[in-house]
Design a protein around this motif. Structure first.
Motif, PDB file in Angstrom:
ATOM      1  N   THR A 120     -16.425  11.972  31.860  1.00 60.75           N
ATOM      2  CA  THR A 120     -16.301  13.422  31.699  1.00 60.75           C
ATOM      3  C   THR A 120     -14.858  13.931  31.674  1.00 60.75           C
ATOM      4  O   THR A 120     -14.586  14.982  31.110  1.00 60.75           O
ATOM      5  CB  THR A 120     -17.053  14.156  32.826  1.00 60.75           C
ATOM      6  OG1 THR A 120     -16.540  13.735  34.099  1.00 60.75           O
ATOM      7  CG2 THR A 120     -18.543  13.857  32.762  1.00 60.75           C
ATOM      8  N   ASP A 121     -13.922  13.194  32.280  1.00 60.76           N
ATOM      9  CA  ASP A 121     -12.569  13.731  32.457  1.00 60.76           C
ATOM     10  C   ASP A 121     -11.887  14.069  31.134  1.00 60.76           C
ATOM     11  O   ASP A 121     -11.170  15.073  31.031  1.00 60.76           O
ATOM     12  CB  ASP A 121     -11.703  12.770  33.258  1.00 60.76           C
ATOM     13  CG  ASP A 121     -12.062  12.749  34.730  1.00 60.76           C
ATOM     14  OD1 ASP A 121     -12.777  13.671  35.174  1.00 60.76           O
ATOM     15  OD2 ASP A 121     -11.636  11.823  35.434  1.00 60.76           O
ATOM     16  N   THR A 122     -12.054  13.234  30.119  1.00 60.58           N
ATOM     17  CA  THR A 122     -11.393  13.479  28.828  1.00 60.58           C
ATOM     18  C   THR A 122     -12.394  13.647  27.694  1.00 60.58           C
ATOM     19  O   THR A 122     -12.031  13.552  26.532  1.00 60.58           O
ATOM     20  CB  THR A 122     -10.431  12.329  28.486  1.00 60.58           C
ATOM     21  OG1 THR A 122     -11.156  11.085  28.486  1.00 60.58           O
ATOM     22  CG2 THR A 122      -9.279  12.255  29.473  1.00 60.58           C
ATOM     23  N   MET A 123     -13.652  13.914  28.039  1.00 56.58           N
ATOM     24  CA  MET A 123     -14.672  14.055  27.000  1.00 56.58           C
ATOM     25  C   MET A 123     -14.340  15.174  26.012  1.00 56.58           C
ATOM     26  O   MET A 123     -14.542  15.044  24.801  1.00 56.58           O
ATOM     27  CB  MET A 123     -16.042  14.312  27.622  1.00 56.58           C
ATOM     28  CG  MET A 123     -17.189  14.297  26.610  1.00 56.58           C
ATOM     29  SD  MET A 123     -18.787  14.743  27.327  1.00 56.58           S
ATOM     30  CE  MET A 123     -19.075  13.351  28.413  1.00 56.58           C
ATOM     31  N   ALA A 124     -13.810  16.291  26.510  1.00 52.09           N
ATOM     32  CA  ALA A 124     -13.481  17.408  25.625  1.00 52.09           C
ATOM     33  C   ALA A 124     -12.365  17.044  24.654  1.00 52.09           C
ATOM     34  O   ALA A 124     -12.341  17.516  23.515  1.00 52.09           O
ATOM     35  CB  ALA A 124     -13.089  18.635  26.448  1.00 52.09           C
ATOM     36  N   TYR A 125     -11.426  16.208  25.092  1.00 55.22           N
ATOM     37  CA  TYR A 125     -10.368  15.739  24.188  1.00 55.22           C
ATOM     38  C   TYR A 125     -10.955  14.842  23.103  1.00 55.22           C
ATOM     39  O   TYR A 125     -10.623  14.978  21.917  1.00 55.22           O
ATOM     40  CB  TYR A 125      -9.294  14.974  24.967  1.00 55.22           C
ATOM     41  CG  TYR A 125      -8.327  15.836  25.728  1.00 55.22           C
ATOM     42  CD1 TYR A 125      -7.208  16.388  25.104  1.00 55.22           C
ATOM     43  CD2 TYR A 125      -8.527  16.103  27.074  1.00 55.22           C
ATOM     44  CE1 TYR A 125      -6.313  17.171  25.804  1.00 55.22           C
ATOM     45  CE2 TYR A 125      -7.638  16.899  27.791  1.00 55.22           C
ATOM     46  CZ  TYR A 125      -6.534  17.434  27.152  1.00 55.22           C
ATOM     47  OH  TYR A 125      -5.646  18.223  27.845  1.00 55.22           O
ATOM     48  N   THR A 126     -11.834  13.914  23.498  1.00 59.41           N
ATOM     49  CA  THR A 126     -12.434  13.012  22.513  1.00 59.41           C
ATOM     50  C   THR A 126     -13.290  13.778  21.516  1.00 59.41           C
ATOM     51  O   THR A 126     -13.223  13.538  20.303  1.00 59.41           O
ATOM     52  CB  THR A 126     -13.278  11.937  23.227  1.00 59.41           C
ATOM     53  OG1 THR A 126     -12.412  11.127  24.018  1.00 59.41           O
ATOM     54  CG2 THR A 126     -14.013  11.056  22.234  1.00 59.41           C
ATOM     55  N   ALA A 127     -14.092  14.715  22.010  1.00 61.59           N
ATOM     56  CA  ALA A 127     -14.939  15.512  21.117  1.00 61.59           C
ATOM     57  C   ALA A 127     -14.091  16.320  20.136  1.00 61.59           C
ATOM     58  O   ALA A 127     -14.407  16.412  18.953  1.00 61.59           O
ATOM     59  CB  ALA A 127     -15.835  16.434  21.932  1.00 61.59           C
ATOM     60  N   SER A 128     -13.000  16.879  20.626  1.00 55.14           N
ATOM     61  CA  SER A 128     -12.110  17.651  19.756  1.00 55.14           C
ATOM     62  C   SER A 128     -11.472  16.744  18.709  1.00 55.14           C
ATOM     63  O   SER A 128     -11.439  17.078  17.520  1.00 55.14           O
ATOM     64  CB  SER A 128     -11.021  18.339  20.588  1.00 55.14           C
ATOM     65  OG  SER A 128     -11.567  19.276  21.478  1.00 55.14           O
ATOM     66  N   ALA A 129     -10.966  15.599  19.141  1.00 60.53           N
ATOM     67  CA  ALA A 129     -10.310  14.674  18.221  1.00 60.53           C
ATOM     68  C   ALA A 129     -11.270  14.225  17.116  1.00 60.53           C
ATOM     69  O   ALA A 129     -10.919  14.229  15.930  1.00 60.53           O
ATOM     70  CB  ALA A 129      -9.775  13.463  18.979  1.00 60.53           C
TER      71      ALA A 129
END
Length: 351
Positions: free
Chosen positions: A92-101
């Motif tokens: 969960t910590d960097t999920m938003a970064y991965t989804a955005s990328a």
């Protein structure tokens, strides 16, 4: 409409959702996804054809970087034709970064890519993992009455909420409601049924091809304003060796101090070709630099508005654009318009 014969590719990158407790040692170990349906018989009711790919070794989301995003894009491209949808299990910590990328790296996406995870391991009695995974699978397989995917975009499903990936931010480290989209309405919500807001979901051009991108440039820094920030700190950040873009996190609707030294530092960075994108520190709202004199000074200095984009979307969008060697002018133009629904200009906002 659930496609009971859907082909779903499940990709486990790492994270809490894929962990089970060893009954002997009590140590958390990676779940054996080859035996997924035997451990989760609920999935058999869907009658999906589920293929799995597991990252070896599994990646803690704090260690995720662009090389892992490229690996995900490669997996999706290699398996795109044979699958109806994709579910990515991710910390969960960097999920938003991965989804955005991923939303920028896969252009004109025409199939669902659903990221999900959990706050408790899949083997725990009170885990949120099973419901998140089962519902993500259903979303990835859902089609409309004429056979098109209901959600043909990169999204996150977490604790009943389906949100656009590049609008997401992690908001909670302790509770199950880990993600929120502050500046864009949710795409759907699960209850007895999954209810989608079709008007909010992206519509791809099915007449055009999907394009997979791999180039990313990480020469970006974040400069977050705070009362008492010093000239030395600002100069050190803006003069970081190799930096090509700066994400400037300002107050309110895009305001920052009017110190002469600060404005001069920004002007100098812009003259050196550095792109500076202004986003707000507020959880909700939009940068409008014309609104107050403090913001107007930034506009005159050559700072670009990021409007209501998240820091995750702004950072990954800049990485994507810088990686493709666009000119500074082209990047500025593209930062001002949505490439994958990641921002809304002030005159278009309805929230």
């Amino acid at each position: 409409m659930i496609d009971t014969n859907a082909n779903i590719l499940l990709i486990y990158t790492g994270g809490t959702i894929g962990m089970v407790e060893n009954n002997v040692t009590g140590v958390l170990e990676v779940f054996d996804f080859a035996h997924l349906t035997s451990h989760m018989p609920e999935l058999q009711k869907f009658k999906y054809h589920i293929n799995t790919i597991v990252f070896e070794p599994a990646i803690d989301s704090s260690d995720v970087c662009p090389s892992h995003w490229r690996k995900l894009v490669r997996i999706i491209e290699d398996n795109y034709a044979e699958h109806d949808g994709f579910v990515i299990l991710h910390g969960t910590d960097t999920m938003a970064y991965t989804a955005s990328a991923l939303s920028f790296m896969i252009q004109n996406l025409q199939k669902p890519i659903v990221l999900t995870g959990a706050q408790l391991p899949i083997g725990k009695l009170r885990t949120d993992a099973k419901e998140n995974l089962i519902t993500a699978m259903e979303i990835a397989a859902d089609k409309d009455s004429i056979g098109y995917p209901v959600v043909p975009e990169v999204c996150i499903f977490f604790q009943t909420n389906l949100i656009r990936g590049n609008r997401s931010t992690k908001i909670n480290a302790d509770n199950f409601n880990a993600f929120k989209s502050y500046n864009y309405p949710g795409l759907g919500k699960s209850g007895i049924h999954i209810r989608y807001d079709r008007d909010k979901i992206l519509n791809p051009d099915y007449e055009k091809k999907v394009i997979f991108h791999y180039l990313m440039d990480t020469n970006i820094v974040i400069l977050k304003m705070f009362p008492g920030i010093t000239k030395e700190v600002v100069h050190a950040i803006l003069n970081t060796q190799g930096v090509r873009a700066v994400v400037l996190e300002t107050y309110g609707s895009g305001n920052a101090p009017r110190y002469d030294w600060f404005i001069e530092a920004l002007l100098d960075a812009v003259k050196r070709g550095i792109i500076i994108v202004n986003i707000t520190q507020c959880e909700m709202g939009c940068v409008e630099m014309q609104r107050y004199e403090t913001g107007h000074e930034l506009l005159k200095a050559g700072v670009v508005s990021g409007y209501d984009a998240t820091v995750e979307a702004t950072v990954t969008k800049l990485m994507h654009l810088l990686g493709h060697k666009y000119s500074r002018e082209e990047i500025i133009v593209r930062m001002r318009v949505p490439l994958a629904g990641e921002l809304t200009r002030p005159d278009e906002r309805q929230i």
